[in-house]
Design a protein around this motif. Structure first.
Motif, PDB file in Angstrom:
ATOM      1  N   GLY A 186      -5.007   0.632   5.912  1.00 59.48           N
ATOM      2  CA  GLY A 186      -4.215   1.863   6.243  1.00 59.48           C
ATOM      3  C   GLY A 186      -3.671   2.351   5.106  1.00 59.48           C
ATOM      4  N   ALA A 187      -3.272   3.460   4.887  1.00 61.80           N
ATOM      5  CA  ALA A 187      -2.825   4.182   3.730  1.00 61.80           C
ATOM      6  C   ALA A 187      -1.843   5.389   4.219  1.00 61.80           C
ATOM      7  N   ALA A 188      -0.748   5.513   3.195  1.00 57.67           N
ATOM      8  CA  ALA A 188       0.056   6.712   3.319  1.00 57.67           C
ATOM      9  C   ALA A 188       0.309   7.497   1.910  1.00 57.67           C
ATOM     10  N   GLY A 189       0.405   8.628   1.714  1.00 62.38           N
ATOM     11  CA  GLY A 189       0.580   9.370   0.431  1.00 62.38           C
ATOM     12  C   GLY A 189       1.905  10.147   0.477  1.00 62.38           C
ATOM     13  N   SER A 241      -1.720   3.262   9.248  1.00 64.87           N
ATOM     14  CA  SER A 241      -1.381   4.156   8.168  1.00 64.87           C
ATOM     15  C   SER A 241      -0.283   5.305   8.378  1.00 64.87           C
ATOM     16  N   GLY A 242      -0.294   6.073   7.553  1.00 62.13           N
ATOM     17  CA  GLY A 242       0.842   7.184   7.927  1.00 62.13           C
ATOM     18  C   GLY A 242       0.236   7.951   8.688  1.00 62.13           C
ATOM     19  N   PHE A 243       1.181   8.769   9.663  1.00 59.13           N
ATOM     20  CA  PHE A 243       0.731   9.607  10.548  1.00 59.13           C
ATOM     21  C   PHE A 243       1.663  10.879  10.556  1.00 59.13           C
ATOM     22  N   GLY A 244       0.986  12.153  10.777  1.00 59.83           N
ATOM     23  CA  GLY A 244       1.732  13.302  10.563  1.00 59.83           C
ATOM     24  C   GLY A 244       1.064  14.304  11.803  1.00 59.83           C
ATOM     25  N   GLU A 332       6.271  12.307   8.154  1.00 58.54           N
ATOM     26  CA  GLU A 332       5.096  11.386   8.203  1.00 58.54           C
ATOM     27  C   GLU A 332       5.732  10.072   8.613  1.00 58.54           C
ATOM     28  N   VAL A 333       5.017   9.346   9.312  1.00 60.57           N
ATOM     29  CA  VAL A 333       5.583   8.249  10.033  1.00 60.57           C
ATOM     30  C   VAL A 333       4.568   6.941   9.608  1.00 60.57           C
ATOM     31  N   VAL A 334       5.158   5.937   8.985  1.00 66.92           N
ATOM     32  CA  VAL A 334       4.115   4.519   8.896  1.00 66.92           C
ATOM     33  C   VAL A 334       4.839   3.485   9.746  1.00 66.92           C
ATOM     34  N   PRO A 335       3.812   2.833  10.684  1.00 65.74           N
ATOM     35  CA  PRO A 335       4.389   2.284  11.752  1.00 65.74           C
ATOM     36  C   PRO A 335       3.787   0.767  11.453  1.00 65.74           C
ATOM     37  N   THR A 336       4.289  -0.362  11.996  1.00 70.09           N
ATOM     38  CA  THR A 336       3.903  -1.656  11.950  1.00 70.09           C
ATOM     39  C   THR A 336       4.191  -2.130  13.346  1.00 70.09           C
TER      40      THR A 336
END
Length: 340
Positions: A186-189, A241-244, A332-336
């Motif tokens: 997963g990834a986020a920028g 990943s990061g979600f938007g 942008e939201v990064v979940p676990t």
């Protein structure tokens, strides 16, 4: 302050303070209230508005640390926020020349990464960060194919160059999952216009696992050609990943200028990944939310929407970034999440 405990791992909401000392005092109090101590810490993430100020004297010694420069923090007067993850006994701490790598419940926590050559161009610096991550993972007996999540921090000025990071990711990342299918982390920028050190165009946070990996994708075809996936299941944890507010089919950013509509759409997308993994919203144990300056005025109103999707206590960290890779994004939201 929320402490979410699952499978022996405690994830604490970030606590903020006017100074690093203030933030760490509150973090220690939260640990104590949860029946834990500094010896149980497996990772600390420091969100700082002034990277030059440093947190070294305040932080515990010998732990895995990532420092993230941010534009600001939602709490008035705060300059530092500290997010702590703990595991009773502290796991296995491995000292390296680039910081401490910690392994707990087969999750591998890697210290924050900077490029080895700060005079190089953007793509070369990005590749260097991945190579440094590979060296750190070697200390835990793993390679880059064990990565489950990456978060990279770059500047608004390099937004146009960001697609160039696709090539090093494609060449260095990816492996075969437990189901025999290709898998990428997963990834986020995130865009932050305050470099951790002069010359750094990118910094990287990374997490890996010693468990077999499996991609979790609700059927969104756009991810078939990308170097990251919406979710990666490893052992009892689902890293995402990061979600938007991005339509997967059209790759079109939607609800421009409307934070609440973007948050609703973003949480719904996360819920779709959870359903694919046969999980409900209350399986989410950690949320990191990056909000732009344009979105912060309405951010308090997001709490009601968040509660609708995730229900019970979730460790929440909220920070203000300079911008996001899609200019229309306000959040942008990064979940676990965790499996029962």
């Amino acid at each position: 302050m929320t402490v979410s405990v699952a499978h022996g791992t405690a994830r604490l909401s970030a606590v903020a303070g006017a100074t690093a000392g203030d933030a760490y005092v509150r973090a220690r109090e939260a640990l104590t209230a949860a029946g834990l101590s500094e010896d149980d810490i497996v990772q600390v993430v420091e969100y700082v508005t002034d990277p030059a100020a440093g947190c070294g004297e305040a932080r515990p010694a010998g732990v895995t640390v990532s420092t993230v420069a941010v534009e600001g923090l939602p709490e008035p007067g705060a300059t530092v926020a500290v997010e702590v993850t703990a595991y009773r006994g502290g796991g296995e701490r491995i000292a390296t020349g680039s910081g401490v790598v910690t392994v707990a419940d087969e999750i591998v926590y890697v210290p924050g990464i900077l490029p080895a050559d700060l005079s190089a161009g953007f793509r070369e610096q990005y590749r260097s960060c991945l190579e440094v991550a590979g060296e750190l993972l070697k200390a835990a007996g793993l390679g880059l194919d064990a990565l489950v999540q990456t978060t990279d921090y770059t500047a608004t000025a390099t937004r146009a160059e960001y697609p160039h990071c696709g090539r090093p990711r494609r060449e260095l990342l990816g492996g075969t999952g437990a189901d025999g299918r290709p898998v990428h982390p997963g990834a986020a920028g995130i865009l932050v216009d305050r470099p951790l050190t002069e010359g750094a165009m990118v910094s990287l946070d990374a997490i890996a696992s010693r468990r077999p990996l499996r991609t979790v994708n609700p059927g969104w075809r756009r991810y078939e050609t990308l170097t990251y996936k919406p979710g990666i299941a490893a052992g009892n944890t689902l890293f995402m990943s990061g979600f938007g507010a991005l339509e997967p089919a059209t790759q079109r950013a939607i609800f421009d200028g409307d934070l609440l509509a973007q948050a609703e759409y973003t949480y719904a997308a996360i819920a779709a990944v959870l359903r694919e993994a046969r999980l409900a919203g209350n399986a989410v144990v950690r949320l990191v939310e990056y909000v732009t300056p344009a979105g912060i005025a309405d951010y308090d109103k997001v709490a009601e929407i968040r509660a609708k999707y995730f229900g019970g206590p979730v460790a929440l960290t909220s920070v203000v970034c300079s911008a996001l890779l899609r200019p229309e994004f306000l959040i942008e939201v990064v979940p676990t999440a965790v499996f029962p």
